[in-house]
Design a protein around this motif. Structure first.
Motif, PDB file in Angstrom:
ATOM      1  N   ALA A   1      37.280  60.811  33.849  1.00  0.00           N
ATOM      2  CA  ALA A   1      37.489  60.878  35.299  1.00  0.00           C
ATOM      3  C   ALA A   1      36.930  59.616  35.941  1.00  0.00           C
ATOM      4  CB  ALA A   1      36.820  62.119  35.873  1.00  0.00           C
ATOM      5  N   ALA A   2      35.753  59.180  35.472  1.00  0.00           N
ATOM      6  CA  ALA A   2      35.126  57.975  36.018  1.00  0.00           C
ATOM      7  C   ALA A   2      35.993  56.762  35.726  1.00  0.00           C
ATOM      8  CB  ALA A   2      33.741  57.799  35.425  1.00  0.00           C
ATOM      9  N   LEU A   3      36.541  56.696  34.503  1.00  0.00           N
ATOM     10  CA  LEU A   3      37.411  55.564  34.161  1.00  0.00           C
ATOM     11  C   LEU A   3      38.568  55.474  35.149  1.00  0.00           C
ATOM     12  CD1 LEU A   3      37.665  55.717  30.256  1.00  0.00           C
ATOM     13  CD2 LEU A   3      36.641  53.923  31.642  1.00  0.00           C
ATOM     14  N   TYR A   4      39.164  56.631  35.441  1.00  0.00           N
ATOM     15  CA  TYR A   4      40.286  56.652  36.370  1.00  0.00           C
ATOM     16  C   TYR A   4      39.842  56.142  37.737  1.00  0.00           C
ATOM     17  CZ  TYR A   4      44.449  58.263  38.745  1.00  0.00           C
ATOM     18  OH  TYR A   4      45.600  58.305  39.473  1.00  0.00           O
ATOM     19  N   TRP A   5      38.667  56.596  38.178  1.00  0.00           N
ATOM     20  CA  TRP A   5      38.176  56.179  39.485  1.00  0.00           C
ATOM     21  C   TRP A   5      37.958  54.666  39.526  1.00  0.00           C
ATOM     22  CZ3 TRP A   5      38.456  58.600  43.854  1.00  0.00           C
ATOM     23  CH2 TRP A   5      37.837  58.026  44.959  1.00  0.00           C
TER      24      TRP A   5
ATOM     25  N   LEU B   1      33.587  48.111  50.241  1.00  0.00           N
ATOM     26  CA  LEU B   1      32.190  48.457  49.944  1.00  0.00           C
ATOM     27  C   LEU B   1      32.066  49.953  49.673  1.00  0.00           C
ATOM     28  CD1 LEU B   1      30.365  46.172  52.525  1.00  0.00           C
ATOM     29  CD2 LEU B   1      30.865  45.753  50.115  1.00  0.00           C
ATOM     30  N   VAL B   2      32.817  50.753  50.428  1.00  0.00           N
ATOM     31  CA  VAL B   2      32.775  52.207  50.211  1.00  0.00           C
ATOM     32  C   VAL B   2      33.230  52.537  48.796  1.00  0.00           C
ATOM     33  CG1 VAL B   2      33.931  54.355  50.861  1.00  0.00           C
ATOM     34  CG2 VAL B   2      33.045  52.837  52.629  1.00  0.00           C
ATOM     35  N   LEU B   3      34.345  51.948  48.378  1.00  0.00           N
ATOM     36  CA  LEU B   3      34.865  52.241  47.039  1.00  0.00           C
ATOM     37  C   LEU B   3      33.910  51.754  45.952  1.00  0.00           C
ATOM     38  CD1 LEU B   3      38.696  51.684  46.704  1.00  0.00           C
ATOM     39  CD2 LEU B   3      37.413  53.795  46.751  1.00  0.00           C
ATOM     40  N   LEU B   4      33.356  50.552  46.142  1.00  0.00           N
ATOM     41  CA  LEU B   4      32.434  50.010  45.130  1.00  0.00           C
ATOM     42  C   LEU B   4      31.232  50.928  44.974  1.00  0.00           C
ATOM     43  CD1 LEU B   4      32.463  46.189  45.997  1.00  0.00           C
ATOM     44  CD2 LEU B   4      33.409  47.300  43.973  1.00  0.00           C
ATOM     45  N   THR B   5      30.742  51.439  46.097  1.00  0.00           N
ATOM     46  CA  THR B   5      29.596  52.340  46.031  1.00  0.00           C
ATOM     47  C   THR B   5      29.973  53.621  45.282  1.00  0.00           C
ATOM     48  OG1 THR B   5      28.962  51.419  48.146  1.00  0.00           O
ATOM     49  CG2 THR B   5      27.813  53.408  47.433  1.00  0.00           C
ATOM     50  N   GLY B   6      31.183  54.110  45.561  1.00  0.00           N
ATOM     51  CA  GLY B   6      31.639  55.290  44.845  1.00  0.00           C
ATOM     52  C   GLY B   6      31.699  55.047  43.348  1.00  0.00           C
ATOM     53  N   SER B   7      32.203  53.887  42.971  1.00  0.00           N
ATOM     54  CA  SER B   7      32.275  53.546  41.548  1.00  0.00           C
ATOM     55  C   SER B   7      30.883  53.512  40.938  1.00  0.00           C
ATOM     56  CB  SER B   7      32.913  52.169  41.381  1.00  0.00           C
ATOM     57  OG  SER B   7      34.259  52.312  41.048  1.00  0.00           O
ATOM     58  N   PHE B   8      29.957  52.904  41.680  1.00  0.00           N
ATOM     59  CA  PHE B   8      28.572  52.820  41.210  1.00  0.00           C
ATOM     60  C   PHE B   8      28.021  54.228  40.986  1.00  0.00           C
ATOM     61  CE2 PHE B   8      24.165  53.094  42.867  1.00  0.00           C
ATOM     62  CZ  PHE B   8      23.516  52.505  41.793  1.00  0.00           C
ATOM     63  N   ALA B   9      28.287  55.127  41.948  1.00  0.00           N
ATOM     64  CA  ALA B   9      27.730  56.474  41.854  1.00  0.00           C
ATOM     65  C   ALA B   9      28.292  57.214  40.644  1.00  0.00           C
ATOM     66  CB  ALA B   9      28.032  57.244  43.135  1.00  0.00           C
ATOM     67  N   VAL B  10      29.608  57.113  40.433  1.00  0.00           N
ATOM     68  CA  VAL B  10      30.187  57.901  39.334  1.00  0.00           C
ATOM     69  C   VAL B  10      29.774  57.303  37.989  1.00  0.00           C
ATOM     70  CG1 VAL B  10      32.455  56.802  39.095  1.00  0.00           C
ATOM     71  CG2 VAL B  10      32.212  59.221  38.657  1.00  0.00           C
ATOM     72  N   ALA B  11      29.610  55.963  37.942  1.00  0.00           N
ATOM     73  CA  ALA B  11      29.112  55.362  36.695  1.00  0.00           C
ATOM     74  C   ALA B  11      27.711  55.868  36.408  1.00  0.00           C
ATOM     75  CB  ALA B  11      29.141  53.838  36.806  1.00  0.00           C
TER      76      ALA B  11
ATOM     77  N   PHE C   1      30.912  49.118  34.514  1.00  0.00           N
ATOM     78  CA  PHE C   1      31.193  50.491  34.951  1.00  0.00           C
ATOM     79  C   PHE C   1      32.087  51.220  33.950  1.00  0.00           C
ATOM     80  CE2 PHE C   1      30.556  49.809  39.824  1.00  0.00           C
ATOM     81  CZ  PHE C   1      29.196  49.649  39.607  1.00  0.00           C
ATOM     82  N   MET C   2      33.071  50.505  33.425  1.00  0.00           N
ATOM     83  CA  MET C   2      33.997  51.163  32.501  1.00  0.00           C
ATOM     84  C   MET C   2      33.567  51.016  31.050  1.00  0.00           C
ATOM     85  SD  MET C   2      37.573  50.155  34.387  1.00  0.00           S
ATOM     86  CE  MET C   2      38.700  51.348  33.673  1.00  0.00           C
ATOM     87  N   HIS C   3      32.373  50.434  30.841  1.00  0.00           N
ATOM     88  CA  HIS C   3      31.755  50.385  29.499  1.00  0.00           C
ATOM     89  C   HIS C   3      32.544  49.569  28.491  1.00  0.00           C
ATOM     90  CE1 HIS C   3      29.836  54.566  30.437  1.00  0.00           C
ATOM     91  NE2 HIS C   3      29.472  53.618  31.287  1.00  0.00           N
TER      92      HIS C   3
ATOM     93  N   THR D   1      22.857  49.187  39.035  1.00  0.00           N
ATOM     94  CA  THR D   1      22.452  48.735  40.366  1.00  0.00           C
ATOM     95  C   THR D   1      22.694  47.245  40.509  1.00  0.00           C
ATOM     96  OG1 THR D   1      20.739  50.396  40.161  1.00  0.00           O
ATOM     97  CG2 THR D   1      20.610  48.926  42.059  1.00  0.00           C
ATOM     98  N   LEU D   2      22.333  46.491  39.464  1.00  0.00           N
ATOM     99  CA  LEU D   2      22.549  45.037  39.525  1.00  0.00           C
ATOM    100  C   LEU D   2      24.032  44.715  39.673  1.00  0.00           C
ATOM    101  CD1 LEU D   2      20.006  43.742  36.856  1.00  0.00           C
ATOM    102  CD2 LEU D   2      19.915  43.447  39.347  1.00  0.00           C
ATOM    103  N   VAL D   3      24.871  45.414  38.890  1.00  0.00           N
ATOM    104  CA  VAL D   3      26.303  45.165  38.957  1.00  0.00           C
ATOM    105  C   VAL D   3      26.822  45.492  40.349  1.00  0.00           C
ATOM    106  CG1 VAL D   3      28.553  45.933  38.110  1.00  0.00           C
ATOM    107  CG2 VAL D   3      26.700  45.520  36.509  1.00  0.00           C
ATOM    108  N   TRP D   4      26.353  46.625  40.881  1.00  0.00           N
ATOM    109  CA  TRP D   4      26.790  47.031  42.225  1.00  0.00           C
ATOM    110  C   TRP D   4      26.403  45.961  43.249  1.00  0.00           C
ATOM    111  CZ3 TRP D   4      23.691  48.481  46.539  1.00  0.00           C
ATOM    112  CH2 TRP D   4      24.432  48.991  47.624  1.00  0.00           C
TER     113      TRP D   4
END
Lengths: 211, 543, 302, 99
Positions: free
Chosen positions: A189-193, A74-84, D64-66, D18-21
């Motif tokens: 950078a986001a893609l890498y994350w 969940l922590v990682l998913l949230t991080g991904s959400f934030a950087v996206a 996320f990765m578009h 947000t929905l995806v998350w």
């Protein structure tokens, strides 16, 4: 002659300034695909050993702390959400928000690594590490733990690399080098994350939910 | 690089004169110009070729007598073949063609100013040098490396040699190779000149495109395999250690998942070079352009699926052995198609038997021998007999030396006038070729015979009944090395002292022949004219 | 190749000839065509080239025909190999053990030998075991080869049809002693084999020590002729003065029973000068009696 | 040099992310509860992992990765890579499972 050379030098310099976002993204994607193959080799090993030792892998999984694994997911998913979201923020010109979101992702990365460290040291304290006496004579569980350390360890190195890249993006944003118009560095950078995130998505059921 | 007396052309200096921001040696090792990086790769890979060749020379000397002519201790011979393999494969033949000629000519041939990521390109070379230094540093560790270039577990887990250092070096070299692949794919997707459609691209860039995909997708598997050996040696995780439940055959699977496709990383660019040289010296278009393009992609794809044919006698499952043997015979088809197309390209041409053409034609012959003996090895019943004998060694050298390296040497003759603006001595080139070709066949064909007789590879000493062919092969190696020395003395002398070559000495039609020799830093002083079709000789001569 | 050595070598030879002949045909065809074109269309003879872009029919032909021929090669190679994988039910079983750097052979009645002695015209199945790294069980004369992989149960079978002595070599690189890891394969008449098979080897004494020397790996590193292989030679070793390093200190000892026993059971205790440490594996499967027998054998090597 | 940076830029809305998350979090919880509560025995466990994990990965890749907004080339590249991994797995399994 030296004038000619200098002119050519300037031209070369101008050439380096040339921006091809599509090209930069393509390059990044190719790099990510090659990362996929790097982990792909490990997934092949995991699949073969699990096919050989189904029970031992299940027994190995029972030593895992699934709650920590899920929490880390969940922590990682949230991080991904934030950087996206930070890319959207930057594209819409909200630099501060974008920087805040990248900062959030970095924090999730650090949190992830802390949980990981707690987990590893817990296992080592309990006596589950390569060549430990608890695993003597249990080849299947030995392999399970070896793969666990190698795969999560390599993933951890990628998290650290991701944190470094995102920090670089943050600095470039603060210096105005990564902007609303020129955001490809942040995007890469986001893609890498996200790749780091995806690998973890697969590691979760393979190790933490293997019981 | 003394081209200072060349009349300055309007527009830009040649890349040899324009040293960029730094001067002297730094103007080379910190240059992001793809042509300068190409020359860096050329010099460094050839340096390692000569190191590897010297080791090979010593190996052949040892084989003069059954009890070892040079060393009574097998350790030294084991170190020789390990180093010969690692150097020739990872430091010479894999990076040589893409790194030097690919870097230099691919952007020019598609009408680009440079590669997509020039700084990454320089980083690739630096990683190559770093990897080489790390790999060679393992020599000064706990013992001479003695695993063979394959680092097979569990031997590599037990030997006293400094294996962690060696495999880490190989890992870094792999990283360099991946970055080159990424760079080339992006360049060909994004940097082609307007009008340079995919199917107008010359065949050398096409071959590099296929190669780059293999580099990007297969090399990481080697990376992880080497990392696992590294981790295994340091933390004893037991993943490949049978004593701890690990499976040494899985090591072989992972190793060959890269290392078989790696053979295609070596040979595909060479095939691209042949597809350039034959039309130029036959003065006519290539026969079956599409077939050659698609067979390159087919080889890259199918070649990634045949790895376990290196493991037929290892205790592979019967089902797997059958499937891998079948796939091995299928991968021969696209290679055969290429050979037929090259031969057909000679039909109704106007052929000039210049030295590069001689190399291209000997490539067809030698590669055919290598490919056809590959069929013998791919047949299950025969593989059992011939696996791990000199037959495999001979087959491999016919494909990689007779194939890839002959094409590389030919292309050096072909493009030397373009790279340095100077021509080599033709008679010396012919003499060098003749010695090389004769010595090569004497050396390696004899090895086929030895293989059928049952001589296993990697033997520092051997049974007396193998001695006569061993001596013949050693004599062959002397002739071959004499040839190589003639070839390279000629090339190196002509870089500095050769006669001036024109911009297009051979009458070629690909884009590199439209620009001055040596090329200016910017490559194209005016936008290039893209021909109607690839290799449009009729169009070129009509205008 | 020796086509009459086993019942299978003949059919394998047929496959070999088929594939080599077809390959030679390809090679000669391509080379001759190439040379003909180079001569016929040389620039002096044919100054005006003609651009021919391709010919679909021709290209289809030279794709399909080779594909079919390649598939036929696959087929023959595969079917003959299937025979090589099917062990006859009545095959005699021999357990082959490979180690750095020697072979040993264990027969169903428990007899252990350093030579692979077999009766003629009897199929034999060799079960291959390795005690350390990967070795290769290779008998060139029979065209038999299979890797000996630690932790795996590989096998090879054959059916010798000719009397004689053949070489068994190690085909998979296994370290310093790799080229010396050889054994004899002796094909004997049935009655002679039976006689040999039913004779019990000496269970104690120097003769037993010699058997241990040949089957427990000693032979891979220690010569009995005085030459240096990997470790010190055993010739004249007993009662000689040896310079060794013990716990970092160099000293000279007499090679008596105690010294030899220590060297066999704890090889790294005394390191003989000019030889590296930790090369010799710790001998776990030797009984005290075995060690005594080995020493008794060494005593005989004057 | 051939192409200028004129590709249209697709800005993905916060709502989509947000929905995806939320979907990712939901799927993670679903997967972990299936295996931790042993719903339906071990068979469901593996099956759930086999279906849910790729689904999660797909959500990350496409949104996320578009990848959803990228050119077809990117999709082809990803497919080729996945196919190769699957073939590697399959062919290796052909050996390991049938030895």
């Amino acid at each position: 002659m030296s004038d000619v050379a200098a002119e050519a030098g300037r031209a070369e310099h101008a050439h380096e300034e040339h921006r091809d976002y599509e090209g930069a993204k393509l390059g990044m994607w190719l790099f990510l695909l090659s990362e996929c193959m790097l982990f792909g080799g490990l997934f092949v090993l995991y699949a073969m050993y699990r096919a050989d030792h189904p029970r031992a892998f299940s027994a190995g999984g029972s030593h895992m702390d699934a709650i920590l694994g899920v929490a880390n997911t969940l922590v990682l998913l949230t991080g991904s959400f934030a950087v996206a979201s930070s890319i959207t923020a930057l594209q819409r010109g909200r630099r501060k928000l974008a920087m805040g979101l990248v900062g959030t992702t970095i924090l999730t990365g650090v949190a992830f690594m802390i949980v990981k460290a707690v987990e590893w040291s817990g296992h080592i304290r309990q006596g589950y590490f390569p060549h430990s006496h608890l695993l003597q004579g249990k080849p299947g569980e030995q392999l399970f733990f070896s793969l666990y350390y190698v795969m999560t360890g390599l993933h951890g190195l990628h998290v650290i690399a991701g944190i470094a890249v995102l920090t670089a993006a943050l600095i470039l944003m603060a210096r105005g080098k990564v902007t609303q118009e020129h955001f490809v560095f942040l995007e890469n950078a986001a893609l890498y994350w996200h790749l780091v995130d995806i690998i973890w998505i697969f590691l979760l059921p393979l190790f933490y939910l293997a019981a | 690089m003394t081209t200072s007396e060349a009349p300055p052309r309007a527009g830009a200096a040649s890349y040899l004169e324009d040293h960029g921001r730094f001067s002297g040696i730094f103007g080379w090792i910190f240059s992001t110009d793809h042509k300068r990086i190409g020359i860096l790769y050329l010099v460094s890979t050839l340096f390692f070729f000569f190191v590897g060749m010297s080791l090979g020379f010593l190996m052949r000397l040892q084989m003069l007598s059954p009890h070892g002519e040079l060393f009574k201790n097998a350790d030294y011979y084991n170190a020789l073949f390990t180093l010969h393999g690692v150097i020739m494969i990872f430091l010479f033949i894999i990076p040589a063609v893409p790194g030097s000629l690919g870097n230099f000519f691919m952007p020019i041939m598609i009408g680009a100013k440079d590669v997509a990521f020039p700084r990454l390109n320089l980083l690739s070379w630096w990683l190559y040098v770093t990897g080489a230094v790390i790999a060679l540093a393992s020599l000064f560790g706990s013992g001479l490396p003695d695993t063979g270039w394959t680092f097979y577990a569990p031997y590599s887990l037990r030997t006293h040699a400094d294996i962690p250092m060696a495999v880490f070096g190989v890992f870094v070299l792999g990283f360099s190779s991946i970055l080159t692949g990424i760079n080339f794919i992006t360049t060909m997707h994004r940097m082609r000149a307007p009008g340079m459609g995919w199917f107008k691209m010359p065949l050398f860039p096409w071959a590099l495109y296929a190669t780059s995909w293999v580099q990007v997708l297969a090399t990481p598997v080697l990376g992880i395999t080497m990392l696992l050996i590294f981790v295994e040696r340091i933390f004893h995780v037991g993943i490949f250690n049978p004593a701890m439940g690990g499976d040494p055959l899985l090591y072989q699977h992972l190793f060959w998942m890269y290392s078989h496709p790696a053979v295609y990383i070596m040979i595909l660019p060479a095939m691209g070079l042949i597809s350039e040289m034959i039309p130029t010296f036959a003065h006519r278009t290539i026969f079956g352009y599409g077939a050659i393009v698609w067979s390159s992609m087919g080889i890259a794809l199918l070649g990634s699926l045949v790895w376990a044919h290196h493991m037929f006698t290892s205790g592979l499952s019967d089902a797997a052995a059958t499937v891998f043997s079948l796939l091995t015979f299928l991968v021969a088809v696209p290679s055969a198609i290429k050979v037929f197309n090259w031969t057909a390209t000679l039909y109704k041409g106007s052929i000039a038997l210049e030295p590069p053409m001689l190399y291209a034609l000997s490539f067809i012959f030698l590669f055919s021998v290598g490919g056809l003996t590959g069929l013998i090895l791919g047949a299950l019943a025969l593989n059992v007999m011939l696996h791990d004998t000199y037959f495999v060694v001979a087959h491999f050298h016919y494909v990689i030396f007779g194939g890839a390296a002959f094409a590389f040497f030919g292309a050096l003759h072909y493009w030397l006038p373009k790279m340095f603006g100077r021509m080599y001595n033709r008679s010396a080139a012919y003499i060098g070729w003749a010695l090389l070709f004769t010595g090569f066949n004497l050396l390696y064909f004899t090895m086929f015979v030895l293989g059928v007789m049952g001589m296993p590879r990697r033997y520092a000493f051997y049974l007396p009944r193998f001695q006569t062919p061993q001596v013949i092969a050693t004599v062959g190696s002397w002739i071959m090395i004499a040839g190589i020395l003639v070839v390279f003395t000629n090339l190196i002398v002509s870089v500095f002292k050769g006669e001036k070559a024109g911009d297009n000495p051979w009458g070629g039609v690909t884009l590199e022949w439209q620009i001055p020799s040596p090329p200016p830093t910017e490559n194209f002083l005016e936008p290039p004219t893209i021909p109607e079709k690839a290799y449009d000789f009729e169009g070129a001569f009509a205008s | 190749m020796n086509p009459a050595s086993t019942s299978l070598t003949e059919s394998v030879t047929h496959v070999f000839i088929y594939i080599v002949a077809l390959s030679a045909l390809f090679l000669v065809g391509i080379t001759a065509t190439m040379i003909y074109f180079v001569v016929r269309y040389s620039r002096s003879r044919n100054p005006k080239p003609k651009d021919i872009h391709g010919n679909v029919a021709l290209e289809a032909t030279w794709t399909i025909i080779p594909t079919l021929l390649f598939l036929s090669m696959f087929y023959f190679g595969w079917t003959r190999w299937e025979q090589m994988r099917e062990v006859p039910r009545d095959a005699m079983q021999v357990e082959v053990t490979g180690r750095q750097w020697s072979w040993s052979f264990k027969y169903p009645n428990g007899k252990v030998s350093s030579e692979l002695r077999l009766p003629i015209d009897t199929p034999v199945r060799c079960d291959l075991h390795s005690l350390d790294v990967i070795h290769g069980f290779f008998i060139p004369a029979f065209g038999v080869k299979e890797d000996v992989v630690p932790g795996k149960h590989n096998f090879a079978w054959f059916d010798p049809t000719e009397l004689g002595t053949y070489d068994l070599l190690c085909s998979s690189y296994c370290g310093q002693g790799h080229p010396l890891m050889m054994a004899n394969v002796v094909i004997m008449p049935g009655d002679k084999f039976k006689e040999w098979y039913s004779t019990q080897e000496a269970a104690t004494g120097p003769a037993h020590g010699e058997l241990l020397y040949k089957t427990k790996g000693c032979i891979g590193c220690h010569s009995i002729t005085g030459i240096r292989i990997v470790g010190p030679t055993w010739k004249g070793l007993y009662d000689s003065e040896v310079t060794v390093t013990t716990n970092g200190k160099t000293r000279t000892v007499k090679a008596d029973d105690d010294y030899l026993k220590r060297s066999i059971l704890d090889p790294n205790a005394d390191i003989v000068q000019s030889y590296p440490a930790s090369v010799m594996p710790v001998q776990k499967d030797l009984t005290p009696q075995d060690v005594n027998d080995l020493i008794a054998y060494i005593k005989t090597l004057k | 040099m051939a192409h200028e940076a004129t590709e249209e830029i697709h800005v993905v809305s916060y709502t989509t992310y947000t929905l995806v998350w939320a979907a990712l979090v939901g799927l993670t919880l679903l997967l972990s509860s299936i295996s931790l509560l042993h719903m339906g025995g071990g068979r469901w466990n593996s099956l759930a992992a086999f279906i849910i994990s790729p689904l999660k990965a797909a959500l990350v890749v496409f949104f996320f990765m578009h990848l959803k907004y990228e050119k077809t080339l990117f999709r082809i590249m990803l497919m080729v890579t996945l196919c190769i991994i699957i073939i590697f797995l399959g062919l290796t399994f052909l050996d390991v499972a049938l030895r």
